[in-house]
Motif scaffolding. Sequence first.
Motif, PDB file in Angstrom:
ATOM      1  N   GLY A  42       1.099  -1.501   0.605  1.00 38.62           N
ATOM      2  CA  GLY A  42       0.006  -0.192  -0.166  1.00 38.62           C
ATOM      3  C   GLY A  42       0.644   1.353  -0.192  1.00 38.62           C
ATOM      4  N   GLY A  43       0.616   2.027   0.711  1.00 36.34           N
ATOM      5  CA  GLY A  43       0.757   3.900   0.765  1.00 36.34           C
ATOM      6  C   GLY A  43       2.274   3.813   0.993  1.00 36.34           C
ATOM      7  N   LEU A  44       2.385   2.842   1.577  1.00 35.43           N
ATOM      8  CA  LEU A  44       4.128   3.188   2.524  1.00 35.43           C
ATOM      9  C   LEU A  44       4.515   2.375   2.164  1.00 35.43           C
ATOM     10  N   TYR A  69     -12.276   7.140   6.839  1.00 35.45           N
ATOM     11  CA  TYR A  69     -11.068   8.106   7.524  1.00 35.45           C
ATOM     12  C   TYR A  69     -10.149   8.041   6.631  1.00 35.45           C
ATOM     13  N   GLU A  70      -8.967   8.649   6.583  1.00 32.62           N
ATOM     14  CA  GLU A  70      -7.975   9.002   5.160  1.00 32.62           C
ATOM     15  C   GLU A  70      -6.758   9.376   6.209  1.00 32.62           C
ATOM     16  N   PRO A  71      -5.801   8.617   6.628  1.00 35.77           N
ATOM     17  CA  PRO A  71      -4.625   9.197   6.680  1.00 35.77           C
ATOM     18  C   PRO A  71      -3.960  10.503   6.220  1.00 35.77           C
ATOM     19  N   THR A 119      -9.923   2.489  -6.212  1.00 36.95           N
ATOM     20  CA  THR A 119      -9.285   2.670  -4.456  1.00 36.95           C
ATOM     21  C   THR A 119      -9.067   0.806  -4.046  1.00 36.95           C
ATOM     22  N   ARG A 120      -8.595   0.757  -3.031  1.00 37.14           N
ATOM     23  CA  ARG A 120      -9.110  -0.787  -2.541  1.00 37.14           C
ATOM     24  C   ARG A 120     -10.760  -0.835  -1.876  1.00 37.14           C
ATOM     25  N   LEU A 121     -11.643  -1.736  -1.973  1.00 38.96           N
ATOM     26  CA  LEU A 121     -13.070  -1.583  -2.309  1.00 38.96           C
ATOM     27  C   LEU A 121     -13.381  -2.384  -0.241  1.00 38.96           C
ATOM     28  N   VAL A 147     -15.707   2.733 -11.709  1.00 41.52           N
ATOM     29  CA  VAL A 147     -14.828   2.475 -10.446  1.00 41.52           C
ATOM     30  C   VAL A 147     -13.924   1.256 -10.699  1.00 41.52           C
ATOM     31  N   LEU A 148     -12.680   1.688 -10.095  1.00 39.48           N
ATOM     32  CA  LEU A 148     -11.543   0.498  -9.706  1.00 39.48           C
ATOM     33  C   LEU A 148     -10.729   0.025  -8.875  1.00 39.48           C
ATOM     34  N   GLY A 149     -11.483  -1.377  -8.761  1.00 33.27           N
ATOM     35  CA  GLY A 149     -11.204  -1.613  -7.993  1.00 33.27           C
ATOM     36  C   GLY A 149     -10.816  -3.109  -7.138  1.00 33.27           C
ATOM     37  N   THR A 150     -10.312  -3.501  -5.844  1.00 31.15           N
ATOM     38  CA  THR A 150     -10.607  -5.122  -5.512  1.00 31.15           C
ATOM     39  C   THR A 150     -10.652  -4.440  -4.330  1.00 31.15           C
ATOM     40  N   ALA A 151     -11.253  -6.136  -3.710  1.00 31.78           N
ATOM     41  CA  ALA A 151     -12.201  -6.073  -2.719  1.00 31.78           C
ATOM     42  C   ALA A 151     -11.573  -7.275  -1.647  1.00 31.78           C
ATOM     43  N   GLN A 163     -12.842   1.454   5.170  1.00 31.94           N
ATOM     44  CA  GLN A 163     -12.678   2.741   5.565  1.00 31.94           C
ATOM     45  C   GLN A 163     -12.590   3.910   4.179  1.00 31.94           C
ATOM     46  N   LYS A 164     -12.724   3.443   3.373  1.00 34.90           N
ATOM     47  CA  LYS A 164     -13.347   4.056   1.956  1.00 34.90           C
ATOM     48  C   LYS A 164     -13.774   4.802   1.309  1.00 34.90           C
ATOM     49  N   GLY A 165     -15.396   4.247   2.208  1.00 35.10           N
ATOM     50  CA  GLY A 165     -16.937   4.330   2.804  1.00 35.10           C
ATOM     51  C   GLY A 165     -17.319   4.125   0.835  1.00 35.10           C
ATOM     52  N   TYR A 210      -7.254  -5.031 -10.184  1.00 31.18           N
ATOM     53  CA  TYR A 210      -5.990  -3.873  -9.805  1.00 31.18           C
ATOM     54  C   TYR A 210      -5.379  -3.549 -11.033  1.00 31.18           C
ATOM     55  N   SER A 211      -4.874  -2.127 -11.779  1.00 27.94           N
ATOM     56  CA  SER A 211      -5.013  -2.274 -12.994  1.00 27.94           C
ATOM     57  C   SER A 211      -3.355  -1.497 -12.460  1.00 27.94           C
ATOM     58  N   GLU A 212      -2.714  -1.143 -13.036  1.00 24.13           N
ATOM     59  CA  GLU A 212      -1.538   0.370 -13.044  1.00 24.13           C
ATOM     60  C   GLU A 212      -1.677   1.086 -13.831  1.00 24.13           C
ATOM     61  N   LEU A 235      -4.114   0.879 -16.118  1.00 27.33           N
ATOM     62  CA  LEU A 235      -5.531   1.400 -16.002  1.00 27.33           C
ATOM     63  C   LEU A 235      -6.161   3.197 -15.922  1.00 27.33           C
ATOM     64  N   SER A 236      -4.922   2.784 -14.169  1.00 23.00           N
ATOM     65  CA  SER A 236      -5.328   3.491 -13.130  1.00 23.00           C
ATOM     66  C   SER A 236      -4.857   5.176 -14.263  1.00 23.00           C
ATOM     67  N   HIS A 237      -3.273   4.727 -14.486  1.00 22.59           N
ATOM     68  CA  HIS A 237      -2.999   6.065 -15.325  1.00 22.59           C
ATOM     69  C   HIS A 237      -4.086   6.378 -16.223  1.00 22.59           C
TER      70      HIS A 237
HETATM   71  P1  ADP Z   1      -3.952   2.836   0.343  1.00 17.95           P
HETATM   72  O1  ADP Z   1      -2.737   3.498   0.845  1.00 17.95           O
HETATM   73  O2  ADP Z   1      -5.151   3.670   2.407  1.00 17.95           O
HETATM   74  O3  ADP Z   1      -4.763   2.393  -0.482  1.00 17.95           O
HETATM   75  P2  ADP Z   1      -3.756   5.749  -0.769  1.00 17.95           P
HETATM   76  O4  ADP Z   1      -4.838   6.866  -1.535  1.00 17.95           O
HETATM   77  O5  ADP Z   1      -2.876   6.142   0.028  1.00 17.95           O
HETATM   78  O6  ADP Z   1      -5.061   4.675  -0.162  1.00 17.95           O
HETATM   79  O7  ADP Z   1      -3.500   4.745  -1.867  1.00 17.95           O
HETATM   80  C1  ADP Z   1      -4.153   4.049  -3.200  1.00 17.95           C
HETATM   81  C2  ADP Z   1      -2.326   3.991  -4.349  1.00 17.95           C
HETATM   82  O8  ADP Z   1      -3.506   2.680  -4.819  1.00 17.95           O
HETATM   83  C3  ADP Z   1      -3.175   5.297  -5.315  1.00 17.95           C
HETATM   84  O9  ADP Z   1      -2.250   4.759  -6.027  1.00 17.95           O
HETATM   85  C4  ADP Z   1      -4.553   4.590  -6.096  1.00 17.95           C
HETATM   86  O10 ADP Z   1      -4.514   5.150  -7.218  1.00 17.95           O
HETATM   87  C5  ADP Z   1      -3.541   2.847  -6.632  1.00 17.95           C
HETATM   88  N1  ADP Z   1      -5.123   1.401  -6.717  1.00 17.95           N
HETATM   89  C6  ADP Z   1      -6.009   1.351  -5.759  1.00 17.95           C
HETATM   90  N2  ADP Z   1      -7.070   0.391  -6.293  1.00 17.95           N
HETATM   91  C7  ADP Z   1      -6.463   0.404  -7.344  1.00 17.95           C
HETATM   92  C8  ADP Z   1      -6.731  -0.873  -8.296  1.00 17.95           C
HETATM   93  N3  ADP Z   1      -7.599  -1.441  -7.934  1.00 17.95           N
HETATM   94  N4  ADP Z   1      -5.521  -0.597  -9.761  1.00 17.95           N
HETATM   95  C9  ADP Z   1      -4.805   0.262  -9.666  1.00 17.95           C
HETATM   96  N5  ADP Z   1      -4.039   1.010  -8.364  1.00 17.95           N
HETATM   97  C10 ADP Z   1      -4.919   0.831  -7.502  1.00 17.95           C
END
Ligand code: ADP
Length: 502
Positions: A26-28, A397-399, A317-319, A344-348, A322-324, A376-378, A380-382
Amino acid sequence: IRKDSDSELIHIVHVTAEMAPIAKVGGLGDVVTGLARSCMTRGHKVDVFLPFYECIDREQIEELKLIDTYSSYYDERWIETRLYGGVVLGIHVMFVEPLNDFFKGESVYGGSYDETEAYLFFSRACLEWLQVRGTEPDIIHVHEWQTGGLPLLYWDMYHYLSLKKSRIVLTIHNMEHYGECRQEQFSKCGLDGSVYATEEKAVDDRTIGHNPERLSLLKGGIVYSNAVVTVSPTYLKETLCSGWLAGTLIRHRDKYFGILNGIDTEIWNPATDAFLPAKFDAKKVEGKKQCKVYVQRGLGLDPEGDTDKVPLVVCITRLVAQKGLHLITNAIAYVNLLGGQMVVLGTAPDARVGREFEALAHSHNQGSNIRILLMYSEELSHMLYAAADIVLVPSVYEPCGLAQMIGMRYGAVPLVRKTGGLADTVFDVDDRLQPEMANGFVFEGIDEGSLNQAIDRAFSYYRQKAEEWRGLVKKVMEMDNSWNNTAGKYIDLYNSVRVRDQ
Ligand code: ADP
């Protein structure tokens, strides 16, 4: 490479469970890499210690070589340990590989070994190596509960041995993970766990009165670090007001700071992004329109005519709760009702949530307005950030949050709930008090009505004030949410706690 040297250069060592892109969950992982690169650009020396997870793709490491073989203590024995060195995105990384079953498995987390004990071992093994080789960095920067035990080991063991100069900074990326640890587990790292089972030290506050047996590595890390950082000023305030760690954080208020994360503006750059069908930037925005049409066609959404009346909303987002989740499902229905488009692009990770979104995908994905993509697709997210008119982040909530910052860099106007780092990065266009900051749409309530009002306002703005909207798009693209902007705050903090040479 731009070198913006700070006047006094220091040596920083990160000790972390994650690092992008080789060991990112994740973000870390993004934060460690982004912050390390930015500090190096400013001229500082940075090393990262990472467990040598079996799942790491060795191909992504340059100049990988064995540096040392040594022993580190665990559970009344000394474990033979190998230390490898290598380079990842220009950063020097030290990989710690104990010759037991720790860090074996197909993914960063979730192996069949005991994670608490493995990370305690890792924390000590890093200090052990620094001591054996006589290396004393100015700053040892630890992250999350996984390396929260290191400050205890440093101050109550290695500082009495030979490590004198280093000072410890802890960054907390998410308070929900507190590093629960039984006393006897903790004792395996070589310190007596019972000594730490007090309210002032590391007892898990949720168990006071009934289970002094349990410690929290995150709390211990807070107590024993020289400075503690969380990832946005508003999340800092929220964590001082509520949550089981509030008491500890209040006691340590004078060393507790909120510093916003940045984004890596080389990886996230619409002017050079190889994933995009057309490039653009704040001065030349035309390519963004092409990206929108490309995505609409590709996903089978109705491409709009010349009228620019169909706003495209994305939510990446991760589904998880926390993400609402209820707000995301509500937005899907409401955007559809208003004749907008949404992807919506996300994984649960949770199967029940997965089924709920699969059902939604099933009922919407044949239509012309909504796409729900459960993957999850980097790549597609771009493309989606580039195509979007609006990026939705309705977190409970969102740190800190990265999606709103990435969205802005790609000219997507953020629509967010006012919490944590979202409140520090997005300011409402209708907020008369600070119009110069205005860059998006913000709602406060956790109910559907509050979200709907914000969507109404954003859609009217988009449809009725085309000129202003274009100005807004340019403005969000020009905002600097990069590490260049915030790494300096970490450097100032490092300087405020480090020991200066005589
Ligand atoms: P968290 O760390 O709580 O997941 P952040 O907003 O800090 O939330 O970081 C999420 C990152 O992960 C963002 O860069 C977002 O684009 C990416 N991301 C989340 N879900 C997907 C997905 N299904 N496919 C591609 N990227 C994703």
